[in-house]
Design an enzyme around this catalytic site. Structure first.
Site, PDB file in Angstrom:
ATOM      1  N   ASP A 110      -1.477  53.280  11.915  1.00  0.00           N
ATOM      2  CA  ASP A 110      -0.948  52.277  10.984  1.00  0.00           C
ATOM      3  C   ASP A 110      -1.186  52.732   9.536  1.00  0.00           C
ATOM      4  OD1 ASP A 110      -0.139  49.308  10.443  1.00  0.00           O
ATOM      5  OD2 ASP A 110      -2.021  49.561   9.351  1.00  0.00           O
ATOM      6  N   LYS A 149       1.567  53.895   6.439  1.00  0.00           N
ATOM      7  CA  LYS A 149       1.539  53.313   5.094  1.00  0.00           C
ATOM      8  C   LYS A 149       1.371  54.389   4.016  1.00  0.00           C
ATOM      9  CE  LYS A 149      -0.215  48.895   6.827  1.00  0.00           C
ATOM     10  NZ  LYS A 149      -1.445  48.178   7.206  1.00  0.00           N
ATOM     11  N   VAL A 183       3.414  47.803   3.006  1.00  0.00           N
ATOM     12  CA  VAL A 183       2.115  48.411   2.672  1.00  0.00           C
ATOM     13  C   VAL A 183       1.267  47.380   1.942  1.00  0.00           C
ATOM     14  CG1 VAL A 183       0.910  50.274   1.461  1.00  0.00           C
ATOM     15  CG2 VAL A 183       3.217  50.661   2.371  1.00  0.00           C
ATOM     16  N   GLU A 211       8.376  45.704   0.143  1.00  0.00           N
ATOM     17  CA  GLU A 211       7.072  45.470  -0.501  1.00  0.00           C
ATOM     18  C   GLU A 211       5.982  45.129   0.520  1.00  0.00           C
ATOM     19  OE1 GLU A 211       6.217  45.534  -4.088  1.00  0.00           O
ATOM     20  OE2 GLU A 211       4.377  45.647  -2.924  1.00  0.00           O
ATOM     21  N   GLY A 222       0.172  44.427   2.775  1.00  0.00           N
ATOM     22  CA  GLY A 222       0.399  42.990   2.993  1.00  0.00           C
ATOM     23  C   GLY A 222       0.762  42.278   1.699  1.00  0.00           C
ATOM     24  N   GLY A 228      -8.475  37.633  16.016  1.00  0.00           N
ATOM     25  CA  GLY A 228      -7.023  37.802  15.878  1.00  0.00           C
ATOM     26  C   GLY A 228      -6.631  38.883  14.881  1.00  0.00           C
ATOM     27  N   GLY A 281      -1.993  39.563   7.435  1.00  0.00           N
ATOM     28  CA  GLY A 281      -2.033  38.107   7.611  1.00  0.00           C
ATOM     29  C   GLY A 281      -0.692  37.472   7.322  1.00  0.00           C
TER      30      GLY A 281
HETATM   31  N1  HSE Z   1      -2.727  45.885  11.698  1.00  0.00           N
HETATM   32  C1  HSE Z   1      -2.565  45.932  10.282  1.00  0.00           C
HETATM   33  C2  HSE Z   1      -3.948  45.918   9.616  1.00  0.00           C
HETATM   34  C3  HSE Z   1      -1.731  44.765   9.845  1.00  0.00           C
HETATM   35  O1  HSE Z   1      -4.942  45.658  10.292  1.00  0.00           O
HETATM   36  O2  HSE Z   1      -4.038  46.202   8.422  1.00  0.00           O
HETATM   37  C4  HSE Z   1      -1.088  44.911   8.515  1.00  0.00           C
HETATM   38  O3  HSE Z   1      -0.214  45.978   8.401  1.00  0.00           O
END
Ligand code: HSE
Length: 414
Positions: free
Chosen positions: A195, A199, A126, A123, A128, A181, A298
């Protein structure tokens, strides 16, 4: 008592330990039994209150019959893949936040889980903290899902929001994302779109039942978006977002899949998703559009999704849920040049009025855009809908006429 092990004590792994500890009583109520982190695998040395749980040796976890769930938050494909395979083969459930691994090896790991009567849950891979995998798999199960589109990367959405709301250029917005960050020191996976590509491949594989491989998906990042493009998008009445999208083509079942920056009209449900937030639109044939929105990254949001998977497993021990898609080595995506859509084009056009007539001749239905203080030698327009191959031929013809392409961004109409 359900005993779990956490592989990797980074941002997400430490978040999992924290959520399990902090929300003990509500977790007990929902899972029906307490959940305890028994071991934590990490190669680094830590000074944490639970030092006694730390190990550098995966065998300490694999051989421990009390541990029934392995939480993999290491990231990367190796050794995460080998550890996941070993755990599943021993009948241990695996829960992961590792989108790279799920996108590359999801079908094989799901199959292995089924063969060994355990679960492989992801889960958190994708969106978060946004519930998306389980709602797609369970709550929307009665639908044919034909299309998915989303803002699946928080870092790039933060950068684009800064460019639109505060007039920053890409480089300054990226530095701010790094200071806060959000972006890694090497931000390539985010800003180049990889990324988001992983997803959308996970969501497409789940929706369409066959593995969609990231290497088959055309992926373009946001590094070339200029302040001028931002101004044209605003004058058109919209914004630019990094959109990951997948659509099943009715005639042959192939998947039209792409990650790219896109002009999104201000009225779209995706246009107002700003900052590090993510949004996913699922188009079901019974429900119509359903939009999921929330924190896509996060420590605690992602840990929340991981622990929810752990609770789901704890509630029905010894069962294997039917989450699955078929392994598929072949490329089931439609070739990019066949994809059809509208595009925004920005040109350097030294000959002013002549250039406009050339564009009108080549693009019958071009719609010209303007921006404040537009230089006389700049021209921007919307191409009208056409295949990518046709657009490329026309752009090449423009170059022949000394009109230099400065920018081309696709339009979406979600
Ligand atoms: N680097 C990814 C983002 C982290 O910025 O969405 C979460 O998958």
């Amino acid at each position: 008592m359900v005993k779990i092990a956490v592989l990797g004590h980074g941002v997400v792994g430490s978040g999992v330990c924290e959520v399990v500890e902090t929300n003990q009583s509500s977790i007990l109520r929902r899972a029906g039994q307490p959940i305890e982190v028994k071991r934590i695998l990490d190669l680094r040395d830590f000074d944490v209150p639970y030092r006694d749980k730390l190990t550098k040796d995966f065998q300490d976890i694999l051989q421990d019959e009390e541990i029934s769930i392995v939480v993999e938050t290491m990231g990367g494909t190796h050794p995460a893949y080998e550890y996941s395979v070993a755990a599943l083969k021993r009948g241990k459930n695996v829960v992961t936040s590792n989108k790279e691994l799920v996108a590359a090896k999801g079908a094989a790991l799901l199959q292995l889980a089924k063969e060994h009567n355990c679960n492989y849950f992801f889960e958190a891979s994708v969106g978060g903290g946004i519930p998306i995998i389980r709602p797609m798999h369970l709550c929307l199960a009665a639908n044919e899902i034909n299309e998915i589109a989303g803002i699946l990367n928080g870092t790039t959405n933060f950068i684009l929001t800064k460019m639109f709301k505060e007039g920053m250029d890409f480089a300054s917005a990226l530095s701010q994302a790094q200071e806060l960050g959000y972006a890694e020191r090497d931000p390539s996976a985010d800003v180049e779109g990889w990324d988001a590509c992983r997803k959308i491949c996970i969501l497409a594989s789940l929706a369409f039942g066959r593995q969609v491989h990231p290497e088959h998906v055309y992926t373009e990042g946001i590094t070339r978006i200029a302040p001028e493009d931002v101004e044209y998008a605003e004058s058109w009445g919209g914004v630019i977002k990094l959109i990951a999208r997948a659509r099943r083509r009715e005639e042959d079942g192939l998947v039209e899949c792409m990650v790219s920056p896109a002009f999104v009209h201000g009225e779209s449900q995706l246009a107002g998703i700003d900052g590090v937030y993510n949004g996913v639109l699922i188009r079901g044939n019974a429900t119509g559009d359903v939009v999921f929105y929330g924190k896509g990254a996060g420590k605690l949001p992602t840990a929340s999704a991981v622990v929810a998977d752990v609770i789901d497993i704890a509630k029905s021990p010894g069962t294997s849920k039917s989450l699955t898609w078929a392994e598929c080595d072949e490329n089931i995506t439609v070739e990019r040049r066949e994809l059809k859509g509208d595009s925004y084009v920005r040109l350097s056009a030294p000959e002013g009025g002549m250039a406009r007539r050339t564009v009108e001749r080549l693009f019958g239905s071009a719609v010209f855009l303007t921006r404040p203080k537009q230089p006389a030698d700049e021209l921007a327009f919307l191409s009208g809908a056409m295949e990518e191959s046709a657009l490329e031929n026309k752009l090449a013809a423009l170059e022949q006429e000394n009109l230099t392409l400065l920018s081309r961004i696709r339009l979406v109409d979600y």
